[in-house]
Design a protein around this motif. Structure first.
Motif, PDB file in Angstrom:
ATOM      1  N   LEU A   9      82.652   3.111 -34.814  1.00  0.00           N
ATOM      2  CA  LEU A   9      82.188   3.485 -36.149  1.00  0.00           C
ATOM      3  C   LEU A   9      81.898   4.977 -36.217  1.00  0.00           C
ATOM      4  O   LEU A   9      82.214   5.644 -37.206  1.00  0.00           O
ATOM      5  N   PHE A  10      81.324   5.539 -35.143  1.00  0.00           N
ATOM      6  CA  PHE A  10      81.121   6.988 -35.066  1.00  0.00           C
ATOM      7  C   PHE A  10      82.464   7.720 -35.101  1.00  0.00           C
ATOM      8  O   PHE A  10      82.609   8.743 -35.792  1.00  0.00           O
ATOM      9  N   LEU A  11      83.455   7.217 -34.346  1.00  0.00           N
ATOM     10  CA  LEU A  11      84.781   7.848 -34.351  1.00  0.00           C
ATOM     11  C   LEU A  11      85.429   7.783 -35.734  1.00  0.00           C
ATOM     12  O   LEU A  11      86.084   8.729 -36.171  1.00  0.00           O
ATOM     13  N   ILE A  12      85.232   6.672 -36.432  1.00  0.00           N
ATOM     14  CA  ILE A  12      85.773   6.548 -37.792  1.00  0.00           C
ATOM     15  C   ILE A  12      85.144   7.601 -38.693  1.00  0.00           C
ATOM     16  O   ILE A  12      85.854   8.295 -39.438  1.00  0.00           O
ATOM     17  N   ALA A  13      83.831   7.734 -38.627  1.00  0.00           N
ATOM     18  CA  ALA A  13      83.152   8.742 -39.448  1.00  0.00           C
ATOM     19  C   ALA A  13      83.636  10.144 -39.092  1.00  0.00           C
ATOM     20  O   ALA A  13      83.851  10.989 -39.983  1.00  0.00           O
ATOM     21  N   PHE A  14      83.824  10.400 -37.803  1.00  0.00           N
ATOM     22  CA  PHE A  14      84.308  11.709 -37.365  1.00  0.00           C
ATOM     23  C   PHE A  14      85.691  12.003 -37.944  1.00  0.00           C
ATOM     24  O   PHE A  14      85.923  13.075 -38.513  1.00  0.00           O
ATOM     25  N   PHE A  15      86.617  11.056 -37.818  1.00  0.00           N
ATOM     26  CA  PHE A  15      87.979  11.300 -38.297  1.00  0.00           C
ATOM     27  C   PHE A  15      88.077  11.283 -39.821  1.00  0.00           C
ATOM     28  O   PHE A  15      88.983  11.898 -40.379  1.00  0.00           O
ATOM     29  N   VAL A  16      87.162  10.593 -40.502  1.00  0.00           N
ATOM     30  CA  VAL A  16      87.138  10.647 -41.967  1.00  0.00           C
ATOM     31  C   VAL A  16      86.788  12.058 -42.428  1.00  0.00           C
ATOM     32  O   VAL A  16      87.296  12.536 -43.447  1.00  0.00           O
ATOM     33  N   VAL A  17      85.938  12.747 -41.677  1.00  0.00           N
ATOM     34  CA  VAL A  17      85.571  14.120 -42.025  1.00  0.00           C
ATOM     35  C   VAL A  17      86.637  15.106 -41.555  1.00  0.00           C
ATOM     36  O   VAL A  17      87.025  16.026 -42.289  1.00  0.00           O
ATOM     37  N   VAL A  18      87.127  14.940 -40.333  1.00  0.00           N
ATOM     38  CA  VAL A  18      88.011  15.931 -39.718  1.00  0.00           C
ATOM     39  C   VAL A  18      89.409  15.916 -40.337  1.00  0.00           C
ATOM     40  O   VAL A  18      90.001  16.982 -40.537  1.00  0.00           O
ATOM     41  N   THR A  19      89.949  14.755 -40.644  1.00  0.00           N
ATOM     42  CA  THR A  19      91.333  14.679 -41.135  1.00  0.00           C
ATOM     43  C   THR A  19      91.538  15.445 -42.438  1.00  0.00           C
ATOM     44  O   THR A  19      92.435  16.297 -42.522  1.00  0.00           O
ATOM     45  N   PRO A  20      90.744  15.214 -43.489  1.00  0.00           N
ATOM     46  CA  PRO A  20      90.955  16.019 -44.701  1.00  0.00           C
ATOM     47  C   PRO A  20      90.611  17.490 -44.504  1.00  0.00           C
ATOM     48  O   PRO A  20      91.265  18.365 -45.089  1.00  0.00           O
ATOM     49  N   GLU A  33     100.196  21.659 -41.947  1.00  0.00           N
ATOM     50  CA  GLU A  33     100.618  21.026 -40.698  1.00  0.00           C
ATOM     51  C   GLU A  33     100.716  19.519 -40.913  1.00  0.00           C
ATOM     52  O   GLU A  33      99.720  18.802 -40.905  1.00  0.00           O
ATOM     53  N   VAL A  34     101.932  19.047 -41.107  1.00  0.00           N
ATOM     54  CA  VAL A  34     102.159  17.639 -41.406  1.00  0.00           C
ATOM     55  C   VAL A  34     101.889  16.773 -40.178  1.00  0.00           C
ATOM     56  O   VAL A  34     101.245  15.726 -40.277  1.00  0.00           O
ATOM     57  N   ILE A  35     102.377  17.206 -39.025  1.00  0.00           N
ATOM     58  CA  ILE A  35     102.243  16.397 -37.815  1.00  0.00           C
ATOM     59  C   ILE A  35     100.779  16.234 -37.412  1.00  0.00           C
ATOM     60  O   ILE A  35     100.324  15.133 -37.093  1.00  0.00           O
ATOM     61  N   GLY A  36     100.024  17.310 -37.417  1.00  0.00           N
ATOM     62  CA  GLY A  36      98.612  17.232 -37.046  1.00  0.00           C
ATOM     63  C   GLY A  36      97.826  16.329 -37.968  1.00  0.00           C
ATOM     64  O   GLY A  36      96.998  15.521 -37.527  1.00  0.00           O
ATOM     65  N   THR A  37      98.079  16.446 -39.263  1.00  0.00           N
ATOM     66  CA  THR A  37      97.389  15.610 -40.240  1.00  0.00           C
ATOM     67  C   THR A  37      97.783  14.146 -40.063  1.00  0.00           C
ATOM     68  O   THR A  37      96.934  13.256 -40.136  1.00  0.00           O
ATOM     69  N   THR A  38      99.057  13.909 -39.803  1.00  0.00           N
ATOM     70  CA  THR A  38      99.530  12.543 -39.588  1.00  0.00           C
ATOM     71  C   THR A  38      98.895  11.934 -38.343  1.00  0.00           C
ATOM     72  O   THR A  38      98.456  10.780 -38.355  1.00  0.00           O
ATOM     73  N   VAL A  39      98.821  12.692 -37.272  1.00  0.00           N
ATOM     74  CA  VAL A  39      98.221  12.197 -36.031  1.00  0.00           C
ATOM     75  C   VAL A  39      96.744  11.881 -36.239  1.00  0.00           C
ATOM     76  O   VAL A  39      96.252  10.841 -35.780  1.00  0.00           O
ATOM     77  N   LEU A  40      96.035  12.749 -36.925  1.00  0.00           N
ATOM     78  CA  LEU A  40      94.620  12.489 -37.185  1.00  0.00           C
ATOM     79  C   LEU A  40      94.436  11.264 -38.080  1.00  0.00           C
ATOM     80  O   LEU A  40      93.521  10.453 -37.859  1.00  0.00           O
ATOM     81  N   ALA A  41      95.289  11.105 -39.082  1.00  0.00           N
ATOM     82  CA  ALA A  41      95.196   9.939 -39.959  1.00  0.00           C
ATOM     83  C   ALA A  41      95.510   8.659 -39.197  1.00  0.00           C
ATOM     84  O   ALA A  41      94.834   7.631 -39.381  1.00  0.00           O
ATOM     85  N   LEU A  42      96.516   8.689 -38.350  1.00  0.00           N
ATOM     86  CA  LEU A  42      96.844   7.498 -37.558  1.00  0.00           C
ATOM     87  C   LEU A  42      95.753   7.180 -36.546  1.00  0.00           C
ATOM     88  O   LEU A  42      95.475   6.008 -36.271  1.00  0.00           O
ATOM     89  N   THR A  43      95.120   8.204 -36.001  1.00  0.00           N
ATOM     90  CA  THR A  43      93.994   7.975 -35.091  1.00  0.00           C
ATOM     91  C   THR A  43      92.838   7.333 -35.842  1.00  0.00           C
ATOM     92  O   THR A  43      92.169   6.432 -35.326  1.00  0.00           O
ATOM     93  N   LEU A  45      93.137   5.377 -38.459  1.00  0.00           N
ATOM     94  CA  LEU A  45      93.525   3.987 -38.697  1.00  0.00           C
ATOM     95  C   LEU A  45      93.427   3.156 -37.423  1.00  0.00           C
ATOM     96  O   LEU A  45      93.027   1.982 -37.458  1.00  0.00           O
ATOM     97  N   PHE A  46      93.783   3.745 -36.284  1.00  0.00           N
ATOM     98  CA  PHE A  46      93.670   3.033 -35.016  1.00  0.00           C
ATOM     99  C   PHE A  46      92.205   2.713 -34.706  1.00  0.00           C
ATOM    100  O   PHE A  46      91.879   1.593 -34.306  1.00  0.00           O
ATOM    101  N   VAL A  50      90.516  -1.035 -34.215  1.00  0.00           N
ATOM    102  CA  VAL A  50      89.746  -1.473 -33.053  1.00  0.00           C
ATOM    103  C   VAL A  50      88.332  -1.860 -33.468  1.00  0.00           C
ATOM    104  O   VAL A  50      87.790  -2.865 -32.987  1.00  0.00           O
ATOM    105  N   TRP A  51      87.719  -1.105 -34.373  1.00  0.00           N
ATOM    106  CA  TRP A  51      86.382  -1.435 -34.861  1.00  0.00           C
ATOM    107  C   TRP A  51      86.391  -2.804 -35.542  1.00  0.00           C
ATOM    108  O   TRP A  51      85.501  -3.622 -35.310  1.00  0.00           O
ATOM    109  N   GLY A  52      87.384  -3.055 -36.373  1.00  0.00           N
ATOM    110  CA  GLY A  52      87.496  -4.357 -37.035  1.00  0.00           C
ATOM    111  C   GLY A  52      87.672  -5.488 -36.040  1.00  0.00           C
ATOM    112  O   GLY A  52      87.068  -6.560 -36.180  1.00  0.00           O
ATOM    113  N   LEU A  53      88.479  -5.257 -35.013  1.00  0.00           N
ATOM    114  CA  LEU A  53      88.664  -6.271 -33.978  1.00  0.00           C
ATOM    115  C   LEU A  53      87.348  -6.554 -33.256  1.00  0.00           C
ATOM    116  O   LEU A  53      87.006  -7.710 -32.995  1.00  0.00           O
TER     117      LEU A  53
END
Length: 136
Positions: A9-20, A33-43, A45-46, A50-53
């Motif tokens: 949940l902490f990682l989700i909050a971190f990537f919600v802030v960092v990606t945009p 930077e399309v690739i960097g943004t895509t990687v952060l967005a996929l991270t 989602l990943f 895992v949090w949902g699981l």
């Protein structure tokens, strides 16, 4: 599984802030930077997956001894699982993946060899322990 879920949940909050923020900063610098943004967005989602699981599994399994304050070490005693002996199949799987990736560089026919080797390696993973009474 509460502790693991809190970490993700902490990682989700971190990537919600960092990606945009990353997307906006690279856009303002003049090259988005399309690739960097895509990687952060996929991270993101990943981590969400895992949090949902962990949440669903935690509700299904219930409290583990390590999640309770009164949990004892002896409660988790016993067999931890099945750990297979040494095997050559992971090596052949690695060779197959390497051949598939090198095929994009040196020629697609190498990728076809890698796919064939990968099918053989996947069968090795599936039937590795069919021995003894279960041998076919």
């Amino acid at each position: 599984m509460k502790t693991e879920a809190k970490i993700f949940l902490f990682l989700i909050a971190f990537f919600v802030v960092v990606t945009p923020a990353y997307a906006v900063i690279t856009w303002q610098m003049g090259h988005f930077e399309v690739i960097g943004t895509t990687v952060l967005a996929l991270t993101l989602l990943f981590c969400l997956m895992v949090w949902g699981l962990l949440i669903v599994t935690g509700r299904t399994v219930g409290m583990r001894p390590e999640d309770r304050k009164d949990g004892e070490i002896v409660e988790n005693a016993g067999a931890l699982g099945f750990f297979p002996p040494s095997s050559i199949v992971p090596f052949w799987s690695t060779v197959a993946i390497t051949a598939m990736l090198l095929g994009a560089v040196y020629g697609w026919w190498i990728s076809l060899l890698g796919v064939g080797l990968g099918i053989w390696a996947a069968c090795g993973w599936a039937y590795e322990f069919y021995t003894g009474d279960y041998k076919h």
